[in-house]
Motif scaffolding. Sequence first.
Motif, PDB file in Angstrom:
ATOM      1  N   THR A 309       0.883  -1.501  -0.091  1.00 12.19           N
ATOM      2  CA  THR A 309       0.136   0.117   0.003  1.00 12.19           C
ATOM      3  C   THR A 309       0.744   1.079   0.096  1.00 12.19           C
ATOM      4  N   LEU A 310       0.422   2.187  -0.878  1.00 16.27           N
ATOM      5  CA  LEU A 310       0.849   3.542  -0.625  1.00 16.27           C
ATOM      6  C   LEU A 310      -0.028   4.356  -0.003  1.00 16.27           C
ATOM      7  N   PHE A 311       0.270   4.855   1.216  1.00 19.31           N
ATOM      8  CA  PHE A 311      -0.597   5.768   2.044  1.00 19.31           C
ATOM      9  C   PHE A 311      -0.236   7.171   1.787  1.00 19.31           C
ATOM     10  N   ALA A 312      -1.056   8.228   1.714  1.00 19.19           N
ATOM     11  CA  ALA A 312      -0.778   9.598   2.016  1.00 19.19           C
ATOM     12  C   ALA A 312      -1.618  10.168   2.796  1.00 19.19           C
ATOM     13  N   ALA A 332       3.883   8.351   2.246  1.00 20.61           N
ATOM     14  CA  ALA A 332       3.959   9.940   1.538  1.00 20.61           C
ATOM     15  C   ALA A 332       3.386  10.937   2.169  1.00 20.61           C
ATOM     16  N   GLN A 333       3.948  12.168   1.850  1.00 20.92           N
ATOM     17  CA  GLN A 333       3.239  13.411   2.364  1.00 20.92           C
ATOM     18  C   GLN A 333       2.050  13.666   1.513  1.00 20.92           C
ATOM     19  N   TYR A 334       1.083  14.280   2.076  1.00 20.41           N
ATOM     20  CA  TYR A 334      -0.323  14.596   1.146  1.00 20.41           C
ATOM     21  C   TYR A 334       0.147  15.753   0.320  1.00 20.41           C
ATOM     22  N   ASP A 335       0.896  15.243  -0.899  1.00 18.39           N
ATOM     23  CA  ASP A 335       1.093  16.115  -1.971  1.00 18.39           C
ATOM     24  C   ASP A 335       1.354  15.448  -3.111  1.00 18.39           C
ATOM     25  N   ALA A 336       0.849  16.106  -4.258  1.00 20.10           N
ATOM     26  CA  ALA A 336       0.832  15.252  -5.452  1.00 20.10           C
ATOM     27  C   ALA A 336       2.372  14.828  -5.896  1.00 20.10           C
ATOM     28  N   GLN A 337       3.108  15.694  -5.952  1.00 20.44           N
ATOM     29  CA  GLN A 337       4.602  15.489  -6.268  1.00 20.44           C
ATOM     30  C   GLN A 337       5.197  14.255  -5.451  1.00 20.44           C
ATOM     31  N   GLN A 338       4.948  14.375  -4.294  1.00 22.76           N
ATOM     32  CA  GLN A 338       5.603  13.284  -3.099  1.00 22.76           C
ATOM     33  C   GLN A 338       4.681  12.056  -3.290  1.00 22.76           C
ATOM     34  N   ILE A 339       3.534  12.233  -3.680  1.00 27.74           N
ATOM     35  CA  ILE A 339       2.870  10.997  -4.096  1.00 27.74           C
ATOM     36  C   ILE A 339       3.309  10.255  -5.527  1.00 27.74           C
ATOM     37  N   ALA A 340       3.406  11.003  -6.365  1.00 30.31           N
ATOM     38  CA  ALA A 340       3.929  10.708  -7.669  1.00 30.31           C
ATOM     39  C   ALA A 340       5.435   9.963  -7.319  1.00 30.31           C
ATOM     40  N   ALA A 341       6.122  10.627  -6.758  1.00 31.69           N
ATOM     41  CA  ALA A 341       7.509  10.062  -6.612  1.00 31.69           C
ATOM     42  C   ALA A 341       7.493   8.555  -5.931  1.00 31.69           C
ATOM     43  N   ALA A 342       6.590   8.520  -4.950  1.00 32.09           N
ATOM     44  CA  ALA A 342       6.287   7.340  -4.263  1.00 32.09           C
ATOM     45  C   ALA A 342       5.839   6.143  -5.231  1.00 32.09           C
ATOM     46  N   MET A 343       4.837   6.592  -6.097  1.00 32.47           N
ATOM     47  CA  MET A 343       4.369   5.663  -7.000  1.00 32.47           C
ATOM     48  C   MET A 343       5.363   5.232  -8.237  1.00 32.47           C
ATOM     49  N   GLN A 344       6.325   6.007  -8.453  1.00 30.79           N
ATOM     50  CA  GLN A 344       7.324   5.565  -9.231  1.00 30.79           C
ATOM     51  C   GLN A 344       8.411   4.598  -8.458  1.00 30.79           C
ATOM     52  N   LYS A 345       8.645   4.870  -7.415  1.00 31.04           N
ATOM     53  CA  LYS A 345       9.497   4.206  -6.602  1.00 31.04           C
ATOM     54  C   LYS A 345       8.914   2.651  -6.630  1.00 31.04           C
ATOM     55  N   ILE A 346       7.814   2.566  -6.489  1.00 32.38           N
ATOM     56  CA  ILE A 346       7.036   1.095  -6.313  1.00 32.38           C
ATOM     57  C   ILE A 346       6.927   0.528  -7.717  1.00 32.38           C
ATOM     58  N   ALA A 347       6.877   1.259  -8.785  1.00 28.86           N
ATOM     59  CA  ALA A 347       6.621   1.128 -10.100  1.00 28.86           C
ATOM     60  C   ALA A 347       8.243   0.328 -10.546  1.00 28.86           C
ATOM     61  N   ARG A 348       9.093   0.862 -10.101  1.00 27.04           N
ATOM     62  CA  ARG A 348      10.664   0.456 -10.529  1.00 27.04           C
ATOM     63  C   ARG A 348      10.996  -0.694  -9.967  1.00 27.04           C
ATOM     64  N   ASN A 349      10.151  -0.951  -8.547  1.00 27.98           N
ATOM     65  CA  ASN A 349      10.607  -1.958  -7.682  1.00 27.98           C
ATOM     66  C   ASN A 349       9.637  -2.733  -7.406  1.00 27.98           C
ATOM     67  N   PRO A 350       8.748  -3.286  -8.322  1.00 27.47           N
ATOM     68  CA  PRO A 350       7.727  -4.057  -7.932  1.00 27.47           C
ATOM     69  C   PRO A 350       8.007  -5.432  -6.943  1.00 27.47           C
ATOM     70  N   LEU A 351       7.207  -5.808  -6.107  1.00 30.68           N
ATOM     71  CA  LEU A 351       7.573  -7.062  -5.372  1.00 30.68           C
ATOM     72  C   LEU A 351       7.526  -8.079  -6.484  1.00 30.68           C
ATOM     73  N   THR A 352       8.411  -9.131  -6.120  1.00 30.09           N
ATOM     74  CA  THR A 352       8.122 -10.401  -6.603  1.00 30.09           C
ATOM     75  C   THR A 352       7.128 -11.353  -6.222  1.00 30.09           C
ATOM     76  N   ALA A 353       7.085 -12.453  -6.858  1.00 29.54           N
ATOM     77  CA  ALA A 353       6.133 -13.301  -6.372  1.00 29.54           C
ATOM     78  C   ALA A 353       6.176 -13.631  -5.042  1.00 29.54           C
TER      79      ALA A 353
END
Length: 388
Positions: A309-312, A332-353
């Motif tokens: 989960t990504l929580f803001a 993430a902080q309740y901020d669009a830029q911060q949330i976007a950065a967190a989404m990118q971090k998750i997308a670049r390193n998704p959890l393996t099975a």
Amino acid sequence: MHLWIVSRVYRPEPGAAAVFLGAVADSTIETGGQVTVIGAKPTPEVAQKYRKIPGEKLVLASVLRNAQGYIRGYLQYLSFDLPLLWRLAVHPKPDIIFVEAPPTTGAVVSIISKLRKIPYVYRAADVWSEAAKHATNSKIVLCLLKYVEKFALRNATELIAMYPSVAKQVRALGVKTKTTIAGVGAETNIFNYRSVPQRKEFIYPGSYTELHGASVLIDAFKIFSDKNPGYKLRFIGTSTPDVKAEMQHKVNQYGISSQITFEPAVIPDQLAGELNSAVATLATLNPYGQYSFAFATKIYSSLASGCPTLFAGPGPTAKFIANNPDSQSVVAQYDAQQIAAAMQKIARNPLTAAQRQELAEWTAQNYSLKSAADITVARLTAAAHNAR
């Protein structure tokens, strides 16, 4: 023990309350008790999903639903609460009643409890008089709701709170009723890990109203998707018409309507499958209101499904993730830029099975709904015994 569960929602309807009440019923039956659910008739689509359970009796009545098919709104609540007075007055007495919000339902149960001398326990999963401040500015409505809520809470034999922050808020209302922290968790018989192909999707499950402030996710996703094409954001749940219209307008303005969808709530079995395939779930809490004590219980179902989960936002959800690195989740902080950065971090390193399997097992071991249900049933049993 013969238990009445009084609630406008019950399994297999979507929603955390319906799932939790079902777990309480199961725990009661496992200990040799009987359960009568005095509730509302579900929609035909949902009714088809119900499985008959020995020891459980459903006493359901027709109610008014809103345009989305939910029992939400003043008229909808009244359509359940007013006939409830008669239904509770004539039904054979139980040993104890367990009642779910809204407070108006609790008030009706309180009246019947007094007249028929039946103890009741109120589930304080939320403080409605605080949450309502995000939906209305009417002092009359807020004062009336606060009075009704205090009436329901004060007259209960005991309160079951989901987490300490709610119990603290109840005390702030001036309510001194004995309160047990039952905790909350995931229904791991439904939400568990299944090895399925992963999709480039973020999912926001559950309600998104003024108090959640989920609109910021539209801004964040626009920033994220500009650098990470091919991803989708799906809102699966309910909202108020105004909030949903505002969010849809923003989506249209950004020109990303093909990437963001607003979908109706689905039954837990179906939601579990969606969570299994998502890269992560999203959850928010508006930091500019007076609702920072709330906990996003939806994250347990996500984690039990092996989905981080990504929580803001502020409050106990952020603290939970920060204190539990095994949750594999991000704050993430309740901020669009911060949330976007967190989404990118998750997308670049998704959890393996393997990591998703490990996450699901950790959640099942530490945050199973069965534990919370068992604690609740123990308190219900004790309250019924003391009353006798």
